[in-house]
Design an enzyme around this catalytic site. Sequence first.
Site, mmCIF file in Angstrom:
data_model
loop_
_atom_site.group_PDB
_atom_site.id
_atom_site.type_symbol
_atom_site.label_atom_id
_atom_site.label_comp_id
_atom_site.label_asym_id
_atom_site.label_seq_id
_atom_site.Cartn_x
_atom_site.Cartn_y
_atom_site.Cartn_z
ATOM 1 N N ASP A 1 128.770 58.497 53.207
ATOM 2 C CA ASP A 1 127.522 58.553 52.450
ATOM 3 C C ASP A 1 126.565 57.460 52.925
ATOM 4 O O ASP A 1 125.396 57.719 53.200
ATOM 5 C CB ASP A 1 127.820 58.408 50.960
ATOM 6 C CG ASP A 1 126.562 58.355 50.119
ATOM 7 O OD1 ASP A 1 125.942 59.424 49.938
ATOM 8 O OD2 ASP A 1 126.207 57.263 49.646
ATOM 9 N N ARG B 1 111.176 68.794 53.880
ATOM 10 C CA ARG B 1 111.759 67.595 53.258
ATOM 11 C C ARG B 1 113.255 67.466 53.512
ATOM 12 O O ARG B 1 113.891 66.531 53.037
ATOM 13 C CB ARG B 1 111.485 67.614 51.748
ATOM 14 C CG ARG B 1 110.001 67.475 51.429
ATOM 15 C CD ARG B 1 109.733 67.347 49.950
ATOM 16 N NE ARG B 1 110.426 66.204 49.400
ATOM 17 C CZ ARG B 1 110.899 66.159 48.157
ATOM 18 N NH1 ARG B 1 110.748 67.174 47.333
ATOM 19 N NH2 ARG B 1 111.508 65.086 47.719
ATOM 20 N N LYS B 2 113.860 68.409 54.246
ATOM 21 C CA LYS B 2 115.309 68.400 54.472
ATOM 22 C C LYS B 2 115.653 67.792 55.825
ATOM 23 O O LYS B 2 115.108 68.171 56.852
ATOM 24 C CB LYS B 2 115.867 69.821 54.407
ATOM 25 C CG LYS B 2 115.703 70.469 53.054
ATOM 26 C CD LYS B 2 116.239 71.875 53.078
ATOM 27 C CE LYS B 2 116.045 72.555 51.735
ATOM 28 N NZ LYS B 2 116.566 73.924 51.763
#
Length: 161
Positions: A89, A134-135
Site C-alpha cells: 500500500d 482520475r485513475k
Amino acid sequence: MTKTTAKKVCTTLCPPADLNGEAGWTPFDAPSLVGESLRFVSGEPDGNRFRARYYRDGEQQLQARIWFGPETEGPPGHAHGGAMAAVLDEVLGLAAWAAGYSIVVGNLNVSFRNLLPLQQVVTIESRVVSAEGRKVLVHGRICSGETVYAEGECLCITLKK
C-alpha cells in the site's frame, strides 16, 4: 520462530539491516514528498517492525528496500500477510506520488506467493502502468532474487484540486 522467540531475539533493537540499493538506483527522499503520511511503515527507521529506504531506478520508477522485523510476525518466523499488504500500500501509493500524481489508494489487490522470512531485506518493485482521467494503476511486487513473496495491483484515485 514464535512471537515470544522473535521478541527475545530483539529485546532492544535488532541489528542494522543493509537497505542499500542496486547499482544505478538513486536515493529518493519519500518523506519530503508526502510528509508524515509515511509513519506506519517508514516511521521508525531503526525499529523492530519495518525499516525502509526508497530509490528511483534507471527508468525513474520507485523501488524500495524493506526489512520485515519481528514485530511483523504472522506465521511463526514469517511476516504477516497484513504487514506485506501495508508495505505494498505504501510503496505503490508512493510510486504514483513520485510519478507526479497526488492520489489516495482506492483499491489494493494482493496475491501472496510465498512465506516471507522475518529479518530479511527484500525489494519492492513498482511501476505506474496507466493513468486515465482520475485513475492511476500501479503494479508492484515484493521479491528477493527470483523469489516473489507477493504481487500487488493498486488503483489510485487522483485528488480533486
